[in-house]
Design an enzyme around this catalytic site. Structure first.
Site, PDB file in Angstrom:
ATOM      1  N   SER A 247       0.829  -1.202   0.000  1.00 48.42           N
ATOM      2  CA  SER A 247       0.000   0.000   0.000  1.00 48.42           C
ATOM      3  C   SER A 247       0.868   1.258   0.000  1.00 48.42           C
ATOM      4  CB  SER A 247      -0.896   0.013   1.246  1.00 48.42           C
ATOM      5  OG  SER A 247      -0.107   0.153   2.412  1.00 48.42           O
ATOM      6  N   HIS A 248       0.216   2.363  -0.255  1.00 50.41           N
ATOM      7  CA  HIS A 248       0.912   3.650  -0.278  1.00 50.41           C
ATOM      8  C   HIS A 248       1.703   3.869   1.006  1.00 50.41           C
ATOM      9  CE1 HIS A 248       1.409   8.043  -0.716  1.00 50.41           C
ATOM     10  NE2 HIS A 248       1.111   8.066   0.566  1.00 50.41           N
ATOM     11  N   MET A 249       1.066   3.666   2.140  1.00 50.07           N
ATOM     12  CA  MET A 249       1.729   3.969   3.401  1.00 50.07           C
ATOM     13  C   MET A 249       2.861   2.992   3.692  1.00 50.07           C
ATOM     14  SD  MET A 249       1.873   6.342   5.547  1.00 50.07           S
ATOM     15  CE  MET A 249       0.356   7.249   5.310  1.00 50.07           C
TER      16      MET A 249
END
Length: 776
Positions: A732-734
């Site tokens: 994911s992005h994070m």
């Protein structure tokens, strides 16, 4: 018989001998005044009555209807009753824990249970909403305080809708249900907090008090039975084999594929949910997969919502990862294998592409495919799967005309189209309509392709690690070396604080970002700059990464051996470019999305409708105004729709569904699965826990936040020690942001572990060892 809740000791004394579903231990109860006046007599009485005991607090401040003060006062177990010195010392310690010496406060003595097979805490209502659910946290370690102390990560959590408990099988859960129903009746209270213990099949009540909560949301009176019945029927209908889909059954999940739990949360309001469907999961997602050479799933929505809770249709998702040219019979076997694997390993629900699916060709794919031999796949079938993925991957990653390159170019067009619409004299409704249409075509569609390429890039990196070409630490260093939007944001913010860049220039680039990307109530960076960036940011330094000669040679040789039509330099450029471009494309398309939310707020204000109320309006209600005119007043139409959606949202808030729905019965009762968290970086940190809010400093703390979409990048500028999210995937992005920033993190801890961590004061997050320990 009806009884009133009183102090801890008095309530148990009233119940002793009067319950059919469980046992209450005998007790000796004394006030502090009695102990001070006759210490020797009390110690003698205890010695004559019991052997090994627990000395328990029963202060006036405990177990009230407004506050329980649970855990505020001492209880000391395993005290030898006949050792008067030890017993007196324990009693004095319990009394000292009360603080102010009110001599009317009490303590009590009970026999110490041994050979405990299960213990825990049972709530007879959801503590967040008071909705009609039984929630049991159970510890099978033999301790009687494993749940209340909060130091164990191996607890089992069981959730049951109150009006379907009769369907449970006999055992601990059924016994707890019987006890809960009896106590609710005897104490005339539907919201109880109960501590219990089992010795084999014998159930003991250790404590019962009113369930207290600071929540202002009381949904105890809501009738959910009919709504849940409709959901159950719908799941059964959707589970029927579909002529255009492979796979004999369905599974629904909040995290696979386009993970709605991370992006819009598990309880989004109508506007956020409908925007996500419109921009991504209704059709855009399938167009992208088809364009890349996967099976054509156009017209199949990826996301369904049950009472407003968003789920990915996992069968549809798995179908969409099958290459177009693959033989139908092999494809069918593959889908059933995927579904069986997820059902058998539900903790992989947030990492299906890395642990279950074969969605692209990597250098270790032939070896990974060998596990299919155990599922009746022949060697020639494995070769067909391998070849189909090889063709697909070559078409995506090649540097001359690769599909991801076209998507990167397409995103650039959105910037001009966005500006043209914003600067035009179109009406607000028309601007909203065309920003969304252009965002789908030039924003989320190419972003989906770039994100798919970034998944492939990450899997190539992982294959280098699995083949021993790259160490885990070297992989992390490669990620640190990336020049992503998020890293540039941190650098530019530092320049703002150092007065090397104007605040206006910073906001021109990043001001549209908001923590809840699809949530109109979430303030943008431009609206709340001082709240998000109230201290000098962490200096996010890049590092240089150099491939070693032997790594270049090994990878180049294996690319030739595996018929990948790309050189070493081209492949590593693809990996770098795809991961960096994913963040860039997200920055671009969210500018249009954020502007849509700004216009929706403005349009609502013209109609006298607040921002908060517009959050309950479907985007479809606004978009249809572009091509239709009705006699009814728009404000009245919106108001009616908002009121209806607010009523429906009450059910969204009340229901408790699991992260995976495998059968229709799962909506009524389920056990929370022990998740396998995604640990990021190889670093370790011990720090205080903080649940993020804009009023408290989070510097040098491990921050807990439910779901962290791109708008939460500002957290990483605040010098935090670590990050833990409830929802989120390994890619994911994070996860990428924390990796490139060198911040130890758990992305996607799951509901059980996340709840444990948020209740802790200090934890140790050791990403290298893949453990997270509650210290206090």
């Amino acid at each position: 018989m009806k009884l009133q809740l009183a102090s801890k000791a008095k309530t148990l004394a009233q119940l002793e001998g009067h319950l059919l579903s469980c046992h209450v231990l005998p007790q000796l109860c004394f006030s502090i005044e009695e102990f001070l006046n006759d210490q020797e007599g009390i110690l003698q009485s205890i010695a004559e009555t019991f052997d090994k005991v627990i000395v328990r607090s029963s202060a006036k401040e405990e177990d009230g209807f407004d506050a329980s003060h649970a855990g505020c006062f001492l209880s000391l177990p395993n005290i030898e009753a006949k050792n008067k010195v030890e017993c007196a010392s324990a009693i004095q310690s319990v009394i000292a824990s009360y603080g102010d010496l009110d001599i009317q406060n009490e303590f009590f003595i009970q026999p110490m249970l041994s050979d405990v097979s299960c213990s825990g805490v049972l709530f007879t209502s959801d503590p967040d909403t008071f909705a009609p659910y039984l929630i049991a946290n159970m510890d099978f370690s033999g301790s009687t305080d494993g749940v209340t102390a909060g130091h164990k990560n191996t607890l089992k959590t069981f959730v049951c809708f109150k009006h379907r408990e009769s369907e449970l099988e006999e055992g601990y859960q059924k016994a707890l249900v019987h006890m809960a129903k009896e106590l609710e009746s005897v104490l005339d209270n539907p919201a109880l907090d109960i501590e219990f213990a089992f010795i084999n099949d014998k159930l003991y009540l250790l404590q019962v008090r009113a369930l207290t909560s600071k929540t202002t949301l009381d949904l105890s009176c809501i009738d959910m039975s009919d709504a849940l019945h409709k959901v159950s029927k719908k799941i059964k209908k959707l589970s029927i084999p579909h002529p255009a889909l492979l796979g004999s059954r369905v599974i629904y999940g909040v995290m696979p594929d386009w993970n709605p739990a991370e992006i819009i949360g598990i309880r989004p309001k109508k506007l956020a949910l409908s925007l996500y469907k419109e921009l991504v999961t209704d059709s855009v997602w399938a167009y992208q997969r088809d364009n890349f050479g996967y099976r054509n799933l156009r017209s199949h929505p990826l996301l369904v919502d049950f009472l407003g809770v968003p789920y990915i249709d996992v069968r549809v998702s798995f179908n969409s990862f099958v290459p177009k040219g693959l033989d139908e019979e092999i494809a069918g076997k593959l889908i059933d294998y995927y579904l069986d694997s997820l059902e058998g390993s539900p903790h992989f629900h947030d990492k299906v592409e890395f642990e279950i699916l074969f969605s692209c060709y990597t250098l270790d794919l032939p070896a990974r495919l060998q596990k299919l031999r155990g599922y009746s796949f022949r060697e020639d079938e494995l070769k067909q799967i391998e070849f189909s993925l090889l063709q697909l991957t070559n078409n995506v990653i090649k540097q001359d005309g690769g599909l991801y390159k076209k998507d990167i170019a397409k995103v650039e067009q959105l910037k001009k189209r966005h500006r043209a619409i914003v600067d035009s004299h179109l009406s607000l409704v028309d601007k909203i309509y065309w920003l969304i249409e252009e965002c789908k075509r030039y924003g989320t569609l190419p972003f989906a392709g770039i994100a798919r390429a970034a998944f492939m890039a990450t899997q190539f990196l992982d294959s280098f690690v699995s083949l021993g070409i790259l160490s885990v630490n070297q992989k992390q260093n490669f990620l640190y070396s990336l020049n992503t939007v998020s890293k540039r944001l941190s650098t530019d913010l530092l320049r703002v604080f150092e007065e090397k860049m104007s605040k206006d220039d910073f906001l021109e680039e990043y001001g549209h970002l908001r923590p809840g990307t699809y949530d109109i109530n979430s303030l943008t960076y431009a609206e709340a700059f001082d709240a998000y960036f109230n201290s000098k940011p962490y200096d996010c330094k890049s590092i240089d990464f150099e491939w070693e000669p032997f790594q270049k040679e090994m990878i180049a040789s294996m690319l030739l051996e595996n018929n990948l039509e790309i050189s070493f330099d081209e492949l590593t450029n693809f990996i770098r470019e795809a991961i960096e471009a994913r963040e860039y494309a997200k920055l671009i398309f969210t500018k249009s999305l954020s502007q849509v939310l700004v216009y929706i707020e403005e349009y609502g204000a013209r109609l006298g409708i607040s921002r908060a109320d517009m959050a309950h309006l479907s985007i479809g209600e606004i978009m249809r105004l572009y091509s239709s005119v009705e006699a009814s007043d728009v404000a009245e139409l919106f108001d009616k729709e908002i009121r209806r959606n607010k009523h429906e949202y009450v059910f969204t808030q009340a229901v408790k569904f699991p992260s995976l729905l495998v059968t229709s019965e799962d909506i009524y009762h389920y056990s929370l699965e022990e998740g396998e968290p995604n640990f990021i970086t190889l670093k370790s940190v011990v720090a205080q826990v903080s649940i993020w809010n804009e009023k408290e400093s989070i510097k040098d703390k491990i921050v807990c936040i439910e779901n962290a979409d791109p708008g939460y990048d500002f957290l990483l500028t605040k010098g935090i020690a670590g990050l833990i999210t409830c929802y989120g995937g390994v890619n994911s992005h994070m996860a990428i942001r924390c990796a490139e920033s060198g911040i130890p993190a758990i992305i996607g801890a799951g509901e059980k572990l996340f709840s444990n961590y948020t209740r802790a004061n200090v934890i140790e997050l050791d990403a290298a060892s893949r453990v997270c320990r509650v210290i206090s």
